[in-house]
Design a protein around this motif. Structure first.
Motif, mmCIF file in Angstrom:
data_model
loop_
_atom_site.group_PDB
_atom_site.id
_atom_site.type_symbol
_atom_site.label_atom_id
_atom_site.label_comp_id
_atom_site.label_asym_id
_atom_site.label_seq_id
_atom_site.Cartn_x
_atom_site.Cartn_y
_atom_site.Cartn_z
ATOM 1 N N MET A 1 0.773 -1.311 -0.067
ATOM 2 C CA MET A 1 0.108 0.145 0.096
ATOM 3 C C MET A 1 0.718 1.100 -0.225
ATOM 4 N N ARG A 2 0.691 2.081 -0.869
ATOM 5 C CA ARG A 2 1.460 3.395 -1.016
ATOM 6 C C ARG A 2 0.600 4.632 -0.703
ATOM 7 N N ALA A 3 1.144 5.398 -0.310
ATOM 8 C CA ALA A 3 0.377 6.825 0.219
ATOM 9 C C ALA A 3 0.253 7.709 -1.151
ATOM 10 N N ALA A 4 -0.686 7.948 -1.511
ATOM 11 C CA ALA A 4 -1.024 8.882 -2.560
ATOM 12 C C ALA A 4 -0.431 10.309 -2.411
ATOM 13 N N GLY A 5 -0.419 10.786 -1.297
ATOM 14 C CA GLY A 5 0.049 12.126 -1.165
ATOM 15 C C GLY A 5 0.994 12.178 0.005
ATOM 16 N N ARG A 6 1.943 12.734 0.106
ATOM 17 C CA ARG A 6 2.903 12.850 1.016
ATOM 18 C C ARG A 6 3.068 13.960 1.742
ATOM 19 N N PRO A 7 3.267 14.066 3.106
ATOM 20 C CA PRO A 7 3.407 15.240 3.824
ATOM 21 C C PRO A 7 4.888 15.914 3.633
ATOM 22 N N SER A 8 4.965 17.093 3.809
ATOM 23 C CA SER A 8 6.257 17.925 3.687
ATOM 24 C C SER A 8 7.280 17.178 4.438
ATOM 25 N N THR A 9 8.517 17.306 4.091
ATOM 26 C CA THR A 9 9.748 16.730 4.513
ATOM 27 C C THR A 9 10.864 17.698 4.810
ATOM 28 N N GLY A 10 10.636 18.839 4.712
ATOM 29 C CA GLY A 10 11.610 20.089 4.941
ATOM 30 C C GLY A 10 11.950 20.216 6.302
ATOM 31 N N PHE A 11 12.646 21.195 6.716
ATOM 32 C CA PHE A 11 12.792 21.485 8.279
ATOM 33 C C PHE A 11 11.609 21.915 9.081
ATOM 34 N N ALA A 12 10.635 22.808 8.396
ATOM 35 C CA ALA A 12 9.407 22.972 9.127
ATOM 36 C C ALA A 12 8.644 21.749 9.309
ATOM 37 N N ALA A 13 8.477 20.882 8.257
ATOM 38 C CA ALA A 13 7.716 19.591 8.647
ATOM 39 C C ALA A 13 8.336 18.788 9.801
ATOM 40 N N ARG A 14 9.594 18.794 9.809
ATOM 41 C CA ARG A 14 10.332 17.906 11.043
ATOM 42 C C ARG A 14 9.930 18.551 12.435
ATOM 43 N N LEU A 15 10.216 19.921 12.374
ATOM 44 C CA LEU A 15 9.665 20.608 13.607
ATOM 45 C C LEU A 15 8.286 20.362 14.002
ATOM 46 N N ALA A 140 5.093 5.420 8.444
ATOM 47 C CA ALA A 140 6.193 5.878 7.559
ATOM 48 C C ALA A 140 5.894 7.240 6.955
ATOM 49 N N PHE A 141 4.403 7.490 7.045
ATOM 50 C CA PHE A 141 3.805 8.522 6.451
ATOM 51 C C PHE A 141 3.941 9.718 7.320
ATOM 52 N N TRP A 142 3.696 9.562 8.585
ATOM 53 C CA TRP A 142 3.542 10.512 9.874
ATOM 54 C C TRP A 142 4.165 9.639 11.018
ATOM 55 N N PRO A 143 5.587 9.818 11.388
ATOM 56 C CA PRO A 143 6.046 9.101 12.528
ATOM 57 C C PRO A 143 5.673 9.751 13.762
ATOM 58 N N PRO A 144 5.074 10.736 14.088
ATOM 59 C CA PRO A 144 4.381 11.108 15.318
ATOM 60 C C PRO A 144 3.477 10.171 15.962
ATOM 61 N N TYR A 145 2.754 9.225 15.065
ATOM 62 C CA TYR A 145 1.723 8.426 15.632
ATOM 63 C C TYR A 145 2.353 7.243 16.381
ATOM 64 N N ALA A 146 3.746 7.036 16.204
ATOM 65 C CA ALA A 146 4.212 5.923 17.199
ATOM 66 C C ALA A 146 4.473 6.640 18.700
ATOM 67 N N ALA A 147 4.637 7.925 19.024
ATOM 68 C CA ALA A 147 4.636 8.574 19.927
ATOM 69 C C ALA A 147 3.277 8.463 20.694
ATOM 70 N N TYR A 148 1.966 8.691 19.945
ATOM 71 C CA TYR A 148 0.844 8.694 20.354
ATOM 72 C C TYR A 148 0.344 7.226 20.824
ATOM 73 N N GLN A 149 0.861 6.180 20.275
ATOM 74 C CA GLN A 149 0.499 4.885 20.468
ATOM 75 C C GLN A 149 1.394 4.457 21.837
ATOM 76 N N ALA A 150 2.455 4.898 22.023
ATOM 77 C CA ALA A 150 3.366 4.632 23.113
ATOM 78 C C ALA A 150 2.658 5.255 24.308
#
Length: 186
Positions: A1-15, A140-150
């Motif tokens: 399964m692949r995401a059709a739209g990717r979130p931004s990956t620049g500095f602002a997105a990482r922040l 892979a699409f939005w890593p913060p979900y791992a922190a939410y699950q934890a």
């Protein structure tokens, strides 16, 4: 399964990802983000969803599990190839399941506003290996979900939304030439 739209990956997105994984964000965001999204979405007649600037989003309209009244909820989503969407019931990493997940369990036929288009959908709660595959894709699409699950004891609910137009199957075109989940051609 692949995401059709990717979130931004620049500095602002990482922040934003780093900030959105914090407990402080989980306390403030549920009160600020949906209210702002609802207001701007209404003012722009569905064309703009502010939170979607960083992460794709929909406005879900589903009947309330108890009231039966239509409830609208702006949500982040993961669009998939083939015109489906994944919704993550993270509730910003707070203990309880968000109300919209109970609404979809009780009334899976709903609609979404996606990039200004209203699309009737059917929601399905994912389980087993299908859920595990979707969860890996979501992380892979939005890593913060791992922190939410934890942070929570409950398993975060994942739903797949599929268009429910009569006779429309993923990958097929409707009479207007649009693929499932895509707006009609301009």
């Amino acid at each position: 399964m692949r995401a059709a739209g990717r979130p931004s990956t620049g500095f602002a997105a990482r922040l934003v990802q780093k900030v959105s994984a914090t407990r402080a964000f989980a306390k403030v965001a549920p009160h600020v983000v949906p209210a702002m999204d609802r207001a701007v979405h209404r003012l722009t007649r569905g064309r703009v969803l502010p939170s979607a600037r960083m992460l794709p989003g929909v406005v879900l309209s589903a009947r309330g599990a108890k009231s039966g009244l239509v409830r609208t909820t702006p949500l982040a989503c993961m669009p998939e190839e083939g015109g489906t969407w994944l919704l993550v019931g993270s509730n910003f990493g707070r203990p309880g399941h968000p109300a919209w997940t109970a609404n979809l369990l009780a009334h899976p036929d709903a609609s979404i506003s996606w990039r200004g288009w209203d699309i009737p959908v059917r929601a399905r709660l994912l389980a087993g290996e299908e859920r595990a595959d979707a969860w890996r894709a979501v992380l892979a699409f939005w890593p913060p979900y791992a922190a939410y699950q934890a942070r929570v004891e409950r398993e975060i609910r994942l739903f797949r939304l599929v268009g429910r137009e009569a006779g429309l199957v993923s990958g097929q075109e409707n009479a207007g030439g649009a693929h499932l989940g895509e707006p009609p051609p301009a």
